[in-house]
Design a protein around this motif. Sequence first.
Motif, PDB file in Angstrom:
ATOM      1  N   SER A 171      -7.419  -3.862   0.272  1.00 31.76           N
ATOM      2  CA  SER A 171      -6.420  -2.916   0.772  1.00 31.76           C
ATOM      3  C   SER A 171      -5.672  -2.255  -0.382  1.00 31.76           C
ATOM      4  CB  SER A 171      -5.428  -3.635   1.695  1.00 31.76           C
ATOM      5  OG  SER A 171      -6.080  -4.210   2.805  1.00 31.76           O
ATOM      6  N   LEU A 172      -5.284  -3.051  -1.386  1.00 29.48           N
ATOM      7  CA  LEU A 172      -4.594  -2.483  -2.542  1.00 29.48           C
ATOM      8  C   LEU A 172      -5.508  -1.536  -3.312  1.00 29.48           C
ATOM      9  CD1 LEU A 172      -2.540  -5.443  -4.053  1.00 29.48           C
ATOM     10  CD2 LEU A 172      -1.667  -3.366  -2.984  1.00 29.48           C
ATOM     11  N   GLU A 173      -6.766  -1.925  -3.480  1.00 27.84           N
ATOM     12  CA  GLU A 173      -7.704  -1.059  -4.188  1.00 27.84           C
ATOM     13  C   GLU A 173      -7.877   0.263  -3.448  1.00 27.84           C
ATOM     14  OE1 GLU A 173     -12.211  -1.061  -6.135  1.00 27.84           O
ATOM     15  OE2 GLU A 173     -11.570  -2.718  -4.837  1.00 27.84           O
ATOM     16  N   LEU A 174      -7.971   0.205  -2.124  1.00 30.78           N
ATOM     17  CA  LEU A 174      -8.098   1.435  -1.346  1.00 30.78           C
ATOM     18  C   LEU A 174      -6.866   2.320  -1.539  1.00 30.78           C
ATOM     19  CD1 LEU A 174      -9.647   3.148   0.728  1.00 30.78           C
ATOM     20  CD2 LEU A 174      -8.456   1.879   2.524  1.00 30.78           C
ATOM     21  N   ALA A 175      -5.670   1.729  -1.512  1.00 25.26           N
ATOM     22  CA  ALA A 175      -4.448   2.521  -1.694  1.00 25.26           C
ATOM     23  C   ALA A 175      -4.440   3.195  -3.062  1.00 25.26           C
ATOM     24  CB  ALA A 175      -3.221   1.632  -1.525  1.00 25.26           C
ATOM     25  N   LEU A 176      -4.861   2.484  -4.107  1.00 26.35           N
ATOM     26  CA  LEU A 176      -4.916   3.075  -5.445  1.00 26.35           C
ATOM     27  C   LEU A 176      -5.884   4.251  -5.495  1.00 26.35           C
ATOM     28  CD1 LEU A 176      -4.942  -0.316  -7.350  1.00 26.35           C
ATOM     29  CD2 LEU A 176      -3.195   1.451  -7.653  1.00 26.35           C
ATOM     30  N   LEU A 177      -7.037   4.117  -4.839  1.00 24.66           N
ATOM     31  CA  LEU A 177      -8.027   5.187  -4.828  1.00 24.66           C
ATOM     32  C   LEU A 177      -7.548   6.382  -4.005  1.00 24.66           C
ATOM     33  CD1 LEU A 177     -11.227   2.987  -4.460  1.00 24.66           C
ATOM     34  CD2 LEU A 177     -10.576   4.340  -6.469  1.00 24.66           C
ATOM     35  N   VAL A 178      -6.888   6.120  -2.868  1.00 21.98           N
ATOM     36  CA  VAL A 178      -6.374   7.219  -2.047  1.00 21.98           C
ATOM     37  C   VAL A 178      -5.265   7.957  -2.788  1.00 21.98           C
ATOM     38  CG1 VAL A 178      -5.172   7.803   0.097  1.00 21.98           C
ATOM     39  CG2 VAL A 178      -7.056   6.166   0.131  1.00 21.98           C
ATOM     40  N   ALA A 179      -4.422   7.234  -3.512  1.00 21.30           N
ATOM     41  CA  ALA A 179      -3.388   7.901  -4.311  1.00 21.30           C
ATOM     42  C   ALA A 179      -4.017   8.847  -5.323  1.00 21.30           C
ATOM     43  CB  ALA A 179      -2.522   6.855  -5.014  1.00 21.30           C
ATOM     44  N   MET A 201       0.830  -1.202   0.000  1.00 22.89           N
ATOM     45  CA  MET A 201       0.000   0.000   0.000  1.00 22.89           C
ATOM     46  C   MET A 201       0.866   1.253   0.000  1.00 22.89           C
ATOM     47  SD  MET A 201      -3.005  -1.053   2.714  1.00 22.89           S
ATOM     48  CE  MET A 201      -3.982   0.447   2.431  1.00 22.89           C
ATOM     49  N   ALA A 202       1.936   1.251   0.791  1.00 25.32           N
ATOM     50  CA  ALA A 202       2.818   2.411   0.854  1.00 25.32           C
ATOM     51  C   ALA A 202       3.472   2.674  -0.498  1.00 25.32           C
ATOM     52  CB  ALA A 202       3.872   2.201   1.937  1.00 25.32           C
ATOM     53  N   ALA A 203       3.886   1.603  -1.188  1.00 25.11           N
ATOM     54  CA  ALA A 203       4.500   1.774  -2.503  1.00 25.11           C
ATOM     55  C   ALA A 203       3.513   2.368  -3.499  1.00 25.11           C
ATOM     56  CB  ALA A 203       5.017   0.422  -3.004  1.00 25.11           C
ATOM     57  N   VAL A 204       2.274   1.897  -3.466  1.00 25.84           N
ATOM     58  CA  VAL A 204       1.239   2.423  -4.357  1.00 25.84           C
ATOM     59  C   VAL A 204       1.010   3.912  -4.078  1.00 25.84           C
ATOM     60  CG1 VAL A 204      -1.249   2.347  -4.817  1.00 25.84           C
ATOM     61  CG2 VAL A 204       0.088   0.229  -4.770  1.00 25.84           C
ATOM     62  N   LEU A 205       0.931   4.276  -2.805  1.00 26.33           N
ATOM     63  CA  LEU A 205       0.694   5.676  -2.447  1.00 26.33           C
ATOM     64  C   LEU A 205       1.861   6.560  -2.861  1.00 26.33           C
ATOM     65  CD1 LEU A 205      -0.870   5.071   1.075  1.00 26.33           C
ATOM     66  CD2 LEU A 205      -2.032   6.155  -0.856  1.00 26.33           C
ATOM     67  N   THR A 206       3.076   6.115  -2.597  1.00 31.83           N
ATOM     68  CA  THR A 206       4.249   6.910  -2.953  1.00 31.83           C
ATOM     69  C   THR A 206       4.359   7.079  -4.453  1.00 31.83           C
ATOM     70  OG1 THR A 206       5.455   6.205  -0.978  1.00 31.83           O
ATOM     71  CG2 THR A 206       6.765   7.050  -2.805  1.00 31.83           C
TER      72      THR A 206
END
Length: 459
Positions: free
Chosen positions: A438-446, A99-104
């Motif tokens: 969790s991954l989908e949420l990280a992509l949407l938050v990014a 998740m952190a990698a996706v957000l960054t």
Amino acid sequence: MNPAPNRPVQAGAVTGIWPDLPARQQPSWPDEAEAERVRERLGQFPPLVFAEECDTLRDQLAGASRGESFVLQAGECAETFDQVTAANIRDRVGVLLQMAAVLTYGAGLPVVKVGRIAGQFGKPRSQDTETRDGVELPTYRGDMVNGFPFDEASRLHDPDRMLEAYNASASTLNLVRAWVSGGYADLENMVTWGAGTPRTEAVRQYDEVTEGVARALRFNRAIGVDSPLFHSTTVFASHEALVLDYERPLTRIDSRTGLPYATSGHFLWAGERTRHPDEAHIDFLARVMNPVGVKLGPTTSADDVRRLVDRLDPDRTPGRLTFITRMGAGVIREALPPIVEAVQALGAAPLWLTDPMHGNTFTSASGHKTRHFDDVVDEVRGFFEVHGALGTVPGGVHVELSGNDVTECIGGVVPVLEGDLGQRYESPCDPRLNRNQSLELALLVAQMLRESDPTGGVS
């Protein structure tokens, strides 16, 4: 987590500073003499974290409060002793790193990684007892207090469980520190963090992130650029400071400053049920130097937050205080603005996180506590909208998740249907997002972070 520095810390617990104040949600130990023996033993144990690590986190949270980074606080609803295995810890850390990698990558911001890990063994409950088939027993309050099986022996409040919680936390911290500094968190290993995850659209997009990072690393190597940050990271430990018989004995005096730090975790918070400014939990957090947080539900008033700011952050220290809002998707856009405005009027600038999980819980027809993924996303979106309108910083997200393919929250990219909840419902308390959710949420938050940044993430 980076290895703890070899700093001397005074032996024994801090004593004599805890006033006799009301303390909610506390265990009822059947033998006070046994409980005192355990408290004394905890007071002799080594610290689990060090003051300098807590100071480092406070500085990083200060940056996030200014919009210089973004906080991802994530992990188990309630850790259990039988989950303290290498595989379970690896999977939890792995999804946090993913998740952190996706957000960054998606938002162009550094991510402060804070796990709900190595201490989340206590849980507040709405009722002291529960009844099944005419049998009434004490409610399960987390493995630190009693056991989950519904029988008299398991549900007895046992102070020796606090010793087991300490040992489980120490084992978890040791393994996490070894992994994140010993190669597991190397960006070259991104492909291994989610190994074995079924192929979904979210996983496909994560693979695109992985390939983009790989190209960037190849470019850096080609021009002779390298950094230790490419090969290791820091994951901080956090939990709710709920059981004071555990937290107080693990408070230590920092040899550098002579000030008290809670050494059970880097970041501690008070929950919605224990955030009363004149009671024991807020008093405890006010006396330690760690960065601390408070959960704020939809009934929070402007006066509540004013009193909490003055109690916990009287000097307005950047990074010291975090407010974690848990309003519910249907009310956040109305309930949050007056709270943020009250804090602004004080001249305070706490870090704001959103917990989009707890305010969106409901019970399904099958009797399972669950949350709908769309509600989780909508609360995050409302959080960004409110802060965008008020000119404040949406500093991060706080979510409950599992590294396993559980079926506890409805919806998502591979939709979990209400009828699926019983297939892999493994949480002893509250429902968690699975890895794909969790991954989908990280992509949407990014995406939300990019939309909220007028520079488009380009500095």
